[in-house]
Structure formats: structure tokens, C-alpha cells
Design a protein around this motif. Structure first.
Motif, PDB file in Angstrom:
ATOM      1  N   PHE A  28     116.689 -25.228-110.307  1.00 36.65           N
ATOM      2  CA  PHE A  28     116.594 -24.755-109.108  1.00 36.65           C
ATOM      3  C   PHE A  28     116.919 -25.917-108.157  1.00 36.65           C
ATOM      4  CE2 PHE A  28     113.398 -20.966-109.572  1.00 36.65           C
ATOM      5  CZ  PHE A  28     114.187 -20.278-110.186  1.00 36.65           C
ATOM      6  N   PRO A  29     116.362 -27.320-108.184  1.00 39.06           N
ATOM      7  CA  PRO A  29     116.724 -28.329-107.430  1.00 39.06           C
ATOM      8  C   PRO A  29     118.179 -28.429-107.314  1.00 39.06           C
ATOM      9  CG  PRO A  29     114.901 -28.850-108.703  1.00 39.06           C
ATOM     10  CD  PRO A  29     115.515 -27.455-109.184  1.00 39.06           C
ATOM     11  N   HIS A  30     119.004 -28.340-108.402  1.00 38.66           N
ATOM     12  CA  HIS A  30     120.431 -28.592-108.456  1.00 38.66           C
ATOM     13  C   HIS A  30     121.205 -27.637-107.735  1.00 38.66           C
ATOM     14  CE1 HIS A  30     119.592 -31.772-111.191  1.00 38.66           C
ATOM     15  NE2 HIS A  30     118.663 -30.843-112.042  1.00 38.66           N
ATOM     16  N   LEU A  31     120.712 -26.253-107.907  1.00 35.15           N
ATOM     17  CA  LEU A  31     121.483 -25.132-107.513  1.00 35.15           C
ATOM     18  C   LEU A  31     121.365 -24.944-106.041  1.00 35.15           C
ATOM     19  CD1 LEU A  31     120.426 -22.501-110.021  1.00 35.15           C
ATOM     20  CD2 LEU A  31     122.635 -23.699-109.815  1.00 35.15           C
ATOM     21  N   ARG A  32     119.973 -25.377-105.493  1.00 35.30           N
ATOM     22  CA  ARG A  32     119.673 -25.369-104.085  1.00 35.30           C
ATOM     23  C   ARG A  32     120.401 -26.582-103.146  1.00 35.30           C
ATOM     24  NH1 ARG A  32     116.447 -27.202 -99.961  1.00 35.30           N
ATOM     25  NH2 ARG A  32     115.798 -25.477 -98.518  1.00 35.30           N
ATOM     26  N   GLU A  33     120.564 -27.680-103.793  1.00 37.94           N
ATOM     27  CA  GLU A  33     121.323 -28.695-103.203  1.00 37.94           C
ATOM     28  C   GLU A  33     122.682 -28.247-102.961  1.00 37.94           C
ATOM     29  OE1 GLU A  33     122.549 -33.097-104.226  1.00 37.94           O
ATOM     30  OE2 GLU A  33     121.407 -32.180-105.691  1.00 37.94           O
ATOM     31  N   ARG A  34     123.378 -27.537-103.793  1.00 36.30           N
ATOM     32  CA  ARG A  34     124.678 -27.173-103.609  1.00 36.30           C
ATOM     33  C   ARG A  34     124.955 -26.071-102.737  1.00 36.30           C
ATOM     34  NH1 ARG A  34     123.470 -29.973-107.747  1.00 36.30           N
ATOM     35  NH2 ARG A  34     125.202 -31.375-108.793  1.00 36.30           N
ATOM     36  N   VAL A  35     123.799 -25.173-102.618  1.00 40.42           N
ATOM     37  CA  VAL A  35     124.092 -23.918-101.718  1.00 40.42           C
ATOM     38  C   VAL A  35     123.621 -24.343-100.294  1.00 40.42           C
ATOM     39  CG1 VAL A  35     124.042 -22.294-103.537  1.00 40.42           C
ATOM     40  CG2 VAL A  35     122.044 -22.842-102.278  1.00 40.42           C
ATOM     41  N   GLY A  36     122.478 -25.283-100.205  1.00 39.66           N
ATOM     42  CA  GLY A  36     122.084 -25.574 -98.756  1.00 39.66           C
ATOM     43  C   GLY A  36     121.183 -24.583 -98.423  1.00 39.66           C
TER      44      GLY A  36
END
Length: 225
Positions: free
Chosen positions: A60-68
Motif C-alpha cells: 500500500f505505501p508504494h502504491l499510494r505514493e505513486r497515485v497520490g
């Protein structure tokens, strides 16, 4: 209706959810691999990304960082114990755009087509990984991306000692044990991972592929036309 194998898997992963969460956070280098898998999705701010088999939410942290904060992250898993820890992570971090859904990753439906789908260490557990990959590709919005992060035996020349260790890990992490498989579980895993990647390459207009951890870990991403 859940099969005996599905029920056994839910019980197994629910029972070991805390241990899996610890491994996800503490294993050296695993965070970098998760970041590389997220990169393979080529996400933009505002995108919606779905993770099939999200487990305790380590991606989740990696994905959220990229979609903002304007994007969305949706995690899908069929194990209540895993989802409980994923939801704890979401609440602890205060993520309002990250959500969890309890569902079978091979049969889930969405009202809106996502921009990307990620599956991490999942296809090797599926009876028909080729069908799953094709279904995930069908769910995507036009031009969406699909990425697979998985582990299998290394084909490299020094593979014997590496594969011996890997086989022990496969047996330890199998909800059914060795006796449930017609062939050795590591052979079944190798075949399923290979089948999933073939399906992705066949469906994608373009693909990327990288190997890590002595060739055991592979990341394959593709854009679906």
C-alpha cells in the motif's frame, strides 16, 4: 461457495497473518522489490490501482505514493485475518483513499475499470493462473497496466543450493502441505508462475521483465491495449 482448498488456505493465512506481516516488513530487500513492482505499473497521480491478494497491505505505501492523495488504492484478499491487519495499517497511516475488499481475487468485480492491477506472490497459489491473468486484463481500463511480482526456482547455473533453500520455503508456506500436490509443490509453483507470465505477454502490447534475488524473484509488467 468455498471449496475445501479455499477454506484451508483462508484458515492457514489467517492463522499466520502476524508472521507474514512481520516478514513483509523485516525481510531485507523486499521493500525495494515491492517498489520496483509498483514502478512496473507506471502509475500516474490520480490513477486507481487494485492489488489482488493484498495480504496485510505491505504494498500500500508504494502504491499510494505513486497515485497520490487524489488517486485510489484498493486491496483485495479473501482472508479476514490478513485484511484486519491491512485495515489497521490504513487506519494507523490515516489513508482516506486506500480501501480493502474481502473477495476472491479471481472473481471480483468493480463498478469502474481500474487503471492498473498488481499481484504479488499470488499467481503461484492459483489453480488456473492463466485464466486469472486474462480476467484481470479484462477488468482494466483501455491502456491499463498489469504487473506480477513472484518467486520461483532460479534457472541460473548456481541454482542448486539456492533452489534447495527455496523449496523449503515453499513447503513451509503451503497451506496444504506436500501431500496435497500431485507433483512437488515447487514444481507446481514454477509452472503456475510461468503460465501467468505467458498469459500476460500474450495479452500485453508491451512488457517489461526483471529478475532479482539470484533469479528467484521476477517482476513482469505489461500494458493492456
Amino acid at each position: 461457495m468455498a471449496t475445501d482448498a479455499t477454506t484451508a488456505a483462508q484458515q492457514f493465512y489467517g492463522r499466520w497473518a502476524d508472521f507474514y506481516d512481520l516478514l513483509a516488513r523485516a525481510t531485507p530487500g523486499l521493500g525495494r522489490l515491492r517498489a520496483r513492482a509498483a514502478d512496473a505499473l507506471a502509475l500516474d497521480p490520480g490513477d486507481t490501482v487494485v492489488e489482488m491478494g493484498c495480504g496485510t497491505g505491505a504494498n500500500f505505501p508504494h502504491l499510494r505514493e505513486r497515485v497520490g492523495p487524489e488517486g485510489r488504492v484498493v486491496g483485495v484478499d479473501f482472508t479476514q485475518g490478513m485484511l484486519a491487519r491491512a485495515r489497521d495499517r490504513i487506519e494507523r497511516e490515516g489513508w482516506r483513499n486506500v480501501h480493502c475488499v474481502r473477495a476472491d481475487a479471481t472473481d471480483v468485480e468493480f463498478r469502474e475499470a481500474p487503471d492498473a492491477v498488481l499481484a504479488t506472490f499470488v499467481v503461484g497459489m492459483l489453480a488456473d493462473p492463466e485464466a486469472a491473468v486474462n480476467r484481470w486484463a479484462d477488468l482494466l481500463a483501455p491502456g491499463g497496466r498489469l504487473a506480477l511480482l513472484d518467486a520461483a526456482q532460479t534457472p541460473r547455473w548456481f541454482g542448486w543450493p539456492v533452489n534447495r533453500a527455496f523449496r523449503g520455503l515453499v513447503v513451509a508456506s503451503s497451506p496444504s502441505g506436500v501431500e496435497a500436490y500431485e507433483a512437488a509443490p515447487w514444481t507446481v509453483l514454477d509452472e503456475r508462475v510461468a503460465a501467468a507470465r505467458r498469459a500476460l505477454r500474450e495479452r500485453a502490447d508491451e512488457t517489461t521483465h526483471t529478475e532479482h534475488a539470484l533469479g528467484v524473484v521476477r517482476i513482469t509488467g505489461g500494458r493492456i491495449g
